[in-house]
Design an enzyme around this catalytic site. Structure first.
Site, short mmCIF file in Angstrom:
data_model
loop_
_atom_site.label_atom_id
_atom_site.label_comp_id
_atom_site.label_asym_id
_atom_site.label_seq_id
_atom_site.Cartn_x
_atom_site.Cartn_y
_atom_site.Cartn_z
N LEU A 35 0.82 -1.21 0.00
CA LEU A 35 0.00 0.00 0.00
C LEU A 35 0.85 1.26 0.00
O LEU A 35 2.05 1.23 0.34
CB LEU A 35 -0.90 0.00 1.24
CG LEU A 35 -1.99 -1.07 1.30
CD1 LEU A 35 -2.59 -1.12 2.71
CD2 LEU A 35 -3.07 -0.82 0.26
N SER A 36 0.25 2.37 -0.36
CA SER A 36 0.91 3.66 -0.24
C SER A 36 1.26 3.89 1.23
O SER A 36 0.42 3.69 2.12
CB SER A 36 -0.03 4.77 -0.73
OG SER A 36 0.56 6.04 -0.57
N GLY A 37 2.49 4.29 1.51
CA GLY A 37 2.92 4.51 2.88
C GLY A 37 3.40 3.26 3.59
O GLY A 37 3.74 3.31 4.78
N ALA A 38 3.43 2.13 2.88
CA ALA A 38 3.85 0.87 3.52
C ALA A 38 5.34 0.86 3.84
O ALA A 38 5.77 0.15 4.75
CB ALA A 38 3.50 -0.32 2.61
N GLY A 39 6.12 1.62 3.08
CA GLY A 39 7.56 1.64 3.29
C GLY A 39 8.36 1.04 2.14
O GLY A 39 9.55 0.76 2.29
N LYS A 40 7.73 0.88 0.99
CA LYS A 40 8.38 0.25 -0.16
C LYS A 40 9.66 0.97 -0.56
O LYS A 40 10.73 0.36 -0.66
CB LYS A 40 7.42 0.20 -1.35
CG LYS A 40 6.16 -0.59 -1.12
CD LYS A 40 5.25 -0.58 -2.33
CE LYS A 40 4.77 0.81 -2.71
NZ LYS A 40 3.92 1.44 -1.66
N SER A 108 1.51 -1.38 -7.46
CA SER A 108 1.11 -2.49 -8.34
C SER A 108 0.04 -3.34 -7.66
O SER A 108 0.30 -4.49 -7.27
CB SER A 108 2.33 -3.33 -8.75
OG SER A 108 3.15 -3.66 -7.67
#
Length: 202
Positions: A35-40, A108
């Protein structure tokens, strides 16, 4: 005969195997999804830094960065998002052909999109990394204020709010990013890469 039928892949003298041998490494794509903000991007960046310290040749493709150039003509419709991932997959495959270890950081959200990229690469060269962070944690972080805007209705089709995120069913690397430190998560990645023979040390 169509124009497409006249296009033939040109096999160069310097091969993928020879490029990888020069770099003394096994090329692969590490596909960070979440998710957005997950830390990818944070984890991928820290891992790339560690790989560089160890002497590996890498490149990090980030979702926002490719939107400035390669995919600047695309919007955020379902069709455009799929094309965004397809282009990135093609680029990553070329970079792997150059012998690099490629790290990517993209939401994605659909399994079909990630599978599309997986099938562009030989067996074992696509490594799906699930940055497994709960929506509540991502929303609390909200580094770009996107969740707040989505909750107010200023952004529509936002992944995790009014657009689905299909978590990997069997990721190659599962990172409990809301529970462990950045160093611990990077170490998990290094150990997984060592087990796959991509890096010599964990």
């Amino acid at each position: 005969m169509s124009e497409q039928e006249t296009i033939v892949w040109h096999q160069h003298t310097v091969t993928k195997a020879s490029r990888a041998a020069l770099k003394q490494q096994k090329p692969a794509v590490l596909w960070f999804t979440g998710l957005s903000g997950a830390g990818k991007s944070t984890i991928a960046g820290a891992l790339e830094g560690k790989l560089a310290e160890l002497g590996y040749h890498t490149y990090l493709l980030d979702g926002d960065n490719v939107r400035h150039g390669l995919c600047r003509d695309l919007g955020f419709s379902q069709q455009d998002r799929r094309e965004n991932i397809r282009r990135i997959g093609e680029l990553a495959a070329l970079m792997v052909d150059a012998g690099l270890i490629v790290l990517t950081a993209f939401i994605s959200p659909h399994r079909s999109e990630r599978d599309l990229v997986r099938h562009m690469l030989p067996e074992g060269e696509f490594i799906e990394v699930f940055v497994n962070t709960d929506l509540a944690v991502c929303e609390a972080r909200d580094p770009k204020g996107l969740y707040q805007r989505a909750r107010r209705g200023e952004i529509t089709q936002f992944t995790g709010i009014d657009s689905v995120y299909e978590a990997p069913l069997n990721p190659d690397i599962d990172l409990p990013a809301g529970e462990e430190t950045l160093d611990q998560l990077v170490q998990r990645c290094l150990e997984a890469l060592h087990q796959r023979g991509i890096v010599a040390t964990s």
